[in-house]
Design a protein around this motif. Sequence first.
Motif, mmCIF file in Angstrom:
data_model
loop_
_atom_site.group_PDB
_atom_site.id
_atom_site.type_symbol
_atom_site.label_atom_id
_atom_site.label_comp_id
_atom_site.label_asym_id
_atom_site.label_seq_id
_atom_site.Cartn_x
_atom_site.Cartn_y
_atom_site.Cartn_z
ATOM 1 N N THR A 2 -22.755 -15.583 21.941
ATOM 2 C CA THR A 2 -22.570 -16.913 22.532
ATOM 3 C C THR A 2 -23.518 -17.156 23.687
ATOM 4 O O THR A 2 -24.085 -18.238 23.809
ATOM 5 N N ASN A 3 -23.729 -16.129 24.539
ATOM 6 C CA ASN A 3 -24.618 -16.295 25.684
ATOM 7 C C ASN A 3 -26.053 -16.576 25.249
ATOM 8 O O ASN A 3 -26.755 -17.360 25.868
ATOM 9 N N LEU A 4 -26.492 -15.907 24.175
ATOM 10 C CA LEU A 4 -27.843 -16.153 23.669
ATOM 11 C C LEU A 4 -27.966 -17.566 23.115
ATOM 12 O O LEU A 4 -28.992 -18.224 23.287
ATOM 13 N N LEU A 5 -26.923 -18.050 22.460
ATOM 14 C CA LEU A 5 -26.930 -19.406 21.922
ATOM 15 C C LEU A 5 -27.025 -20.428 23.058
ATOM 16 O O LEU A 5 -27.827 -21.352 23.000
#
Length: 128
Positions: A2-5
């Motif tokens: 999620t953080n990369l997205l």
Amino acid sequence: GTNLLVLGIKQEKTRQLGMDPGTASNRLKKTLLFEFAKKLDMHWCYQCGAEIVDCDKFTVEHKTPWLHSEDPKGLFFDIDNIAFSHKVCNYRAARLGKANPCPSTTAYRYGCRCEGCKKAQSEARKKY
């Protein structure tokens, strides 16, 4: 995951806007506020009284300083304590303190060049 997205979305927004999305959002809000102030005929400088014609010179000012007051949060959010000023007039007033408001010869000595301060300085010179 999620953080990369989220990071990827922010990078794409930054690429498309040419600036950080937070910066873009703040710029949009300032432009909207300035346009509303003009429509409501509220685009006059609290300090010098002159018309504010450029959004880049438009600032929100607290009539009574909130910092170090007895009720900082109350004064900060009090809509009746809000005015609009030229950036230079607002910052100059903060440096001078409210004891030397425009127009005055003291404000002129500290760098204010609004019409009122120039007139006060001119009249003071005529006396000598």
